[in-house]
Design a protein around this motif. Structure first.
Motif, PDB file in Angstrom:
ATOM      1  N   TRP A 163       4.352 -29.036 -68.069  1.00  0.00           N
ATOM      2  CA  TRP A 163       3.569 -27.850 -67.685  1.00  0.00           C
ATOM      3  C   TRP A 163       3.470 -26.895 -68.874  1.00  0.00           C
ATOM      4  O   TRP A 163       2.434 -26.267 -69.090  1.00  0.00           O
ATOM      5  N   GLU A 164       4.541 -26.780 -69.651  1.00  0.00           N
ATOM      6  CA  GLU A 164       4.502 -25.948 -70.858  1.00  0.00           C
ATOM      7  C   GLU A 164       3.596 -26.573 -71.914  1.00  0.00           C
ATOM      8  O   GLU A 164       2.838 -25.871 -72.595  1.00  0.00           O
ATOM      9  N   PHE A 165       3.644 -27.905 -72.033  1.00  0.00           N
ATOM     10  CA  PHE A 165       2.775 -28.602 -72.983  1.00  0.00           C
ATOM     11  C   PHE A 165       1.308 -28.366 -72.635  1.00  0.00           C
ATOM     12  O   PHE A 165       0.487 -28.063 -73.522  1.00  0.00           O
ATOM     13  N   LEU A 166       0.966 -28.505 -71.357  1.00  0.00           N
ATOM     14  CA  LEU A 166      -0.421 -28.311 -70.938  1.00  0.00           C
ATOM     15  C   LEU A 166      -0.872 -26.873 -71.171  1.00  0.00           C
ATOM     16  O   LEU A 166      -2.007 -26.622 -71.580  1.00  0.00           O
ATOM     17  N   ASP A 167       0.031 -25.930 -70.899  1.00  0.00           N
ATOM     18  CA  ASP A 167      -0.299 -24.519 -71.078  1.00  0.00           C
ATOM     19  C   ASP A 167      -0.637 -24.201 -72.530  1.00  0.00           C
ATOM     20  O   ASP A 167      -1.493 -23.356 -72.821  1.00  0.00           O
ATOM     21  N   LYS A 168       0.007 -24.900 -73.474  1.00  0.00           N
ATOM     22  CA  LYS A 168      -0.198 -24.618 -74.891  1.00  0.00           C
ATOM     23  C   LYS A 168      -1.233 -25.541 -75.538  1.00  0.00           C
ATOM     24  O   LYS A 168      -1.513 -25.415 -76.739  1.00  0.00           O
ATOM     25  N   ASN A 169      -1.774 -26.481 -74.753  1.00  0.00           N
ATOM     26  CA  ASN A 169      -2.781 -27.414 -75.276  1.00  0.00           C
ATOM     27  C   ASN A 169      -3.997 -27.411 -74.344  1.00  0.00           C
ATOM     28  O   ASN A 169      -4.070 -28.206 -73.397  1.00  0.00           O
ATOM     29  N   PRO A 170      -4.952 -26.514 -74.594  1.00  0.00           N
ATOM     30  CA  PRO A 170      -6.101 -26.342 -73.691  1.00  0.00           C
ATOM     31  C   PRO A 170      -6.895 -27.626 -73.438  1.00  0.00           C
ATOM     32  O   PRO A 170      -7.395 -27.827 -72.336  1.00  0.00           O
ATOM     33  N   THR A 171      -7.003 -28.492 -74.451  1.00  0.00           N
ATOM     34  CA  THR A 171      -7.759 -29.733 -74.264  1.00  0.00           C
ATOM     35  C   THR A 171      -7.103 -30.607 -73.200  1.00  0.00           C
ATOM     36  O   THR A 171      -7.781 -31.153 -72.316  1.00  0.00           O
ATOM     37  N   HIS A 172      -5.789 -30.744 -73.270  1.00  0.00           N
ATOM     38  CA  HIS A 172      -5.078 -31.548 -72.289  1.00  0.00           C
ATOM     39  C   HIS A 172      -5.033 -30.856 -70.918  1.00  0.00           C
ATOM     40  O   HIS A 172      -5.057 -31.513 -69.890  1.00  0.00           O
ATOM     41  N   MET A 173      -4.960 -29.526 -70.935  1.00  0.00           N
ATOM     42  CA  MET A 173      -5.010 -28.806 -69.662  1.00  0.00           C
ATOM     43  C   MET A 173      -6.344 -29.029 -68.975  1.00  0.00           C
ATOM     44  O   MET A 173      -6.413 -29.255 -67.764  1.00  0.00           O
ATOM     45  N   SER A 174      -7.421 -28.999 -69.742  1.00  0.00           N
ATOM     46  CA  SER A 174      -8.746 -29.265 -69.188  1.00  0.00           C
ATOM     47  C   SER A 174      -8.831 -30.688 -68.644  1.00  0.00           C
ATOM     48  O   SER A 174      -9.388 -30.924 -67.568  1.00  0.00           O
ATOM     49  N   LEU A 175      -8.261 -31.635 -69.389  1.00  0.00           N
ATOM     50  CA  LEU A 175      -8.235 -33.024 -68.951  1.00  0.00           C
ATOM     51  C   LEU A 175      -7.465 -33.164 -67.649  1.00  0.00           C
ATOM     52  O   LEU A 175      -7.903 -33.866 -66.724  1.00  0.00           O
ATOM     53  N   PHE A 176      -6.336 -32.484 -67.548  1.00  0.00           N
ATOM     54  CA  PHE A 176      -5.515 -32.512 -66.330  1.00  0.00           C
ATOM     55  C   PHE A 176      -6.280 -31.919 -65.151  1.00  0.00           C
ATOM     56  O   PHE A 176      -6.307 -32.498 -64.051  1.00  0.00           O
ATOM     57  N   ASN A 177      -6.892 -30.760 -65.346  1.00  0.00           N
ATOM     58  CA  ASN A 177      -7.630 -30.106 -64.257  1.00  0.00           C
ATOM     59  C   ASN A 177      -8.815 -30.952 -63.791  1.00  0.00           C
ATOM     60  O   ASN A 177      -9.094 -31.042 -62.597  1.00  0.00           O
ATOM     61  N   GLU A 178      -9.505 -31.582 -64.731  1.00  0.00           N
ATOM     62  CA  GLU A 178     -10.626 -32.448 -64.369  1.00  0.00           C
ATOM     63  C   GLU A 178     -10.146 -33.658 -63.565  1.00  0.00           C
ATOM     64  O   GLU A 178     -10.802 -34.080 -62.606  1.00  0.00           O
ATOM     65  N   ALA A 179      -8.992 -34.205 -63.951  1.00  0.00           N
ATOM     66  CA  ALA A 179      -8.440 -35.351 -63.230  1.00  0.00           C
ATOM     67  C   ALA A 179      -8.072 -34.977 -61.802  1.00  0.00           C
ATOM     68  O   ALA A 179      -8.391 -35.698 -60.849  1.00  0.00           O
ATOM     69  N   MET A 180      -7.403 -33.833 -61.634  1.00  0.00           N
ATOM     70  CA  MET A 180      -7.012 -33.399 -60.287  1.00  0.00           C
ATOM     71  C   MET A 180      -8.244 -33.083 -59.439  1.00  0.00           C
ATOM     72  O   MET A 180      -8.286 -33.386 -58.242  1.00  0.00           O
ATOM     73  N   ALA A 181      -9.243 -32.487 -60.068  1.00  0.00           N
ATOM     74  CA  ALA A 181     -10.474 -32.159 -59.341  1.00  0.00           C
ATOM     75  C   ALA A 181     -11.199 -33.422 -58.892  1.00  0.00           C
ATOM     76  O   ALA A 181     -11.718 -33.498 -57.778  1.00  0.00           O
ATOM     77  N   SER A 182     -11.228 -34.438 -59.765  1.00  0.00           N
ATOM     78  CA  SER A 182     -11.940 -35.667 -59.411  1.00  0.00           C
ATOM     79  C   SER A 182     -11.236 -36.402 -58.279  1.00  0.00           C
ATOM     80  O   SER A 182     -11.883 -36.944 -57.381  1.00  0.00           O
ATOM     81  N   ASP A 183      -9.903 -36.422 -58.295  1.00  0.00           N
ATOM     82  CA  ASP A 183      -9.158 -37.050 -57.212  1.00  0.00           C
ATOM     83  C   ASP A 183      -9.415 -36.328 -55.890  1.00  0.00           C
ATOM     84  O   ASP A 183      -9.479 -36.952 -54.825  1.00  0.00           O
ATOM     85  N   SER A 184      -9.591 -35.019 -55.956  1.00  0.00           N
ATOM     86  CA  SER A 184      -9.807 -34.224 -54.745  1.00  0.00           C
ATOM     87  C   SER A 184     -11.139 -34.528 -54.071  1.00  0.00           C
ATOM     88  O   SER A 184     -11.323 -34.227 -52.885  1.00  0.00           O
ATOM     89  N   GLN A 185     -12.089 -35.117 -54.808  1.00  0.00           N
ATOM     90  CA  GLN A 185     -13.376 -35.441 -54.202  1.00  0.00           C
ATOM     91  C   GLN A 185     -13.238 -36.442 -53.055  1.00  0.00           C
ATOM     92  O   GLN A 185     -14.102 -36.510 -52.177  1.00  0.00           O
ATOM     93  N   MET A 186     -12.152 -37.204 -53.056  1.00  0.00           N
ATOM     94  CA  MET A 186     -11.943 -38.174 -51.991  1.00  0.00           C
ATOM     95  C   MET A 186     -11.696 -37.492 -50.656  1.00  0.00           C
ATOM     96  O   MET A 186     -11.844 -38.101 -49.596  1.00  0.00           O
ATOM     97  N   VAL A 187     -11.327 -36.202 -50.704  1.00  0.00           N
ATOM     98  CA  VAL A 187     -11.099 -35.442 -49.471  1.00  0.00           C
ATOM     99  C   VAL A 187     -12.385 -35.385 -48.647  1.00  0.00           C
ATOM    100  O   VAL A 187     -12.357 -35.427 -47.415  1.00  0.00           O
ATOM    101  N   LYS A 188     -13.516 -35.307 -49.327  1.00  0.00           N
ATOM    102  CA  LYS A 188     -14.809 -35.230 -48.640  1.00  0.00           C
ATOM    103  C   LYS A 188     -15.026 -36.447 -47.743  1.00  0.00           C
ATOM    104  O   LYS A 188     -15.515 -36.335 -46.611  1.00  0.00           O
ATOM    105  N   LEU A 189     -14.648 -37.624 -48.237  1.00  0.00           N
ATOM    106  CA  LEU A 189     -14.766 -38.841 -47.434  1.00  0.00           C
ATOM    107  C   LEU A 189     -13.808 -38.815 -46.258  1.00  0.00           C
ATOM    108  O   LEU A 189     -14.154 -39.205 -45.145  1.00  0.00           O
ATOM    109  N   ALA A 190     -12.586 -38.353 -46.520  1.00  0.00           N
ATOM    110  CA  ALA A 190     -11.567 -38.341 -45.460  1.00  0.00           C
ATOM    111  C   ALA A 190     -11.952 -37.405 -44.320  1.00  0.00           C
ATOM    112  O   ALA A 190     -11.639 -37.676 -43.158  1.00  0.00           O
TER     113      ALA A 190
END
Length: 371
Positions: A163-190
């Protein structure tokens, strides 16, 4: 060679193949990354029909020396279910000859999940996160991790908690947020499932704890426009995010306190944490709910997470995924993917004894927990 010796030899040969399959297993993720990096699902999707090898390499502008390599990769991914190999009529036959059939690659449900920019769910960002060289190379330090009593694998490899690494590395934080957001799209189907839909009925307010940039909350709040929804995450995560009619964002720390609501949502949060930390989070969730209970309704904690169930799950895909995710959470974050009994234990410790577990999506369950 006797019959017994022949059977023993066959067992050894199969065992050798099993060892080799696991030894080369990392190539599965690399070939999957190749599909996404080259945008192949999008190319076939935009082509509007199955694509031949010559059409694909032409679109990719691949040197002639590597055409056979593209064919090799595509056929292996087809073997794994990411493409279908079909026969099509050659439409480009202009020399008057008899029409010929050609092989072509078609999308499957799996590769359709990797198409970017369409209205359908896309989980390509999850693949990009997991296969990121900086993060994935951490696994080369597993031997060190076994002799380190306290640090996670990320701390050993990256020098700091994730979490500290992501906080200090915006590129990886963006990658993490995009990954979590994309996984959340499956909620729409459920949410199309009646039983899942009913779990949200009657609620007036909900807090999505660790809700990130709000993709899950957005989907649910659009589905239930009368539900007042708050996404609660660390201040730097929700900073600058815009509220809508029934959706707002609030910064804070779930280990200190959680805003009050009819229901608390925890999607893929608790598997990141140890039992002790989960108990702390759940106790704070309980406090937030108890304070708004009225005689005419019952608040609850809604957990979207993984429940290991070897007896019921399909072994080769679902159970295997859950075990691999358990290893990943365990070494990277001190987290845990839990069995029903392990979920029960942390609920009991948090003073939450009434709960039910329902299927939600392919590998996720919905756990409704009542104070």
């Amino acid at each position: 060679m006797s019959s017994n010796n022949g059977e023993k030899a066959n067992e050894i040969f199969k065992a050798q193949a099993l060892v080799y399959r696991n030894m080369y297993g990392h190539l599965d993720s690399m070939c999957l990354k190749w599909i996404i990096d080259f945008g192949i699902p999008n190319i076939i999707h935009n082509h509007g029909k199955p694509i031949t090898l010559s059409e694909l390499v032409s679109t990719l502008n691949i040197p002639s020396a590597k055409v056979e390599s593209v064919d090799l990769f595509m056929r292996y991914r087809a073997h794994n279910g990411f493409f279908d190999i079909v026969r099509i009529i050659d439409d480009d036959n202009d020399d008057g000859e008899e029409e010929k059939e050609k092989e072509a690659f078609a999308l499957t449900t799996a590769s359709e999940l990797l198409i970017k920019g369409s209205e359908n769910p896309c989980i390509s960002p999850v693949v990009e996160l997991v296969t990121d060289p900086t993060l994935s190379s951490s696994f080369y330090h597993i031997n060190k991790w076994f002799y380190d009593e306290n640090r996670t694998l990320f701390e050993i490899a990256l020098g700091k908690p994730v979490w500290e690494f992501l906080d200090k590395n915006p590129t990886h934080m963006s990658l993490f947020n995009e990954a979590m957001a994309s996984d959340s799209q499956m909620v729409k189907l459920a949410l199309k499932d009646h039983n899942i839909n009913m779990a949200f009925q009657g609620l007036e307010s909900m807090v999505d704890v660790g809700g990130g940039t709000g993709t899950t909350a957005q989907i649910i709040s659009e589905h239930f426009p009368k539900l007042k929804f708050v996404v609660f995450d660390l201040p730097h995560v929700v900073k600058g995010l815009k509220a809508s009619n029934n959706l707002s964002f609030l910064g804070g720390d779930m280990f200190e306190s959680i805003p009050k609501a009819d229901a608390i949502l925890l999607k893929l949060v608790l598997h990141n944490w140890s039992d002790d930390n989960c108990i702390k989070i759940l106790k704070n969730c309980k406090d937030a709910i108890v304070n708004v209970l009225r005689d005419d309704k019952k608040g609850k904690i809604m957990i979207l997470d993984i429940v290991v169930n070897e007896e019921q799950d399909e072994p080769e895909i679902i159970t295997r995924v859950k075990f691999l995710m358990n290893i990943s959470m365990h070494v990277l974050l001190h987290g845990k993917v839990r069995t029903k009994e392990e979920w029960k234990n942390i609920f009991d410790e948090a003073g939450l004894c009434d709960y039910k577990i329902s299927p939600f999506s392919g590998y996720l369950s919905l756990i409704e927990v009542y104070p």
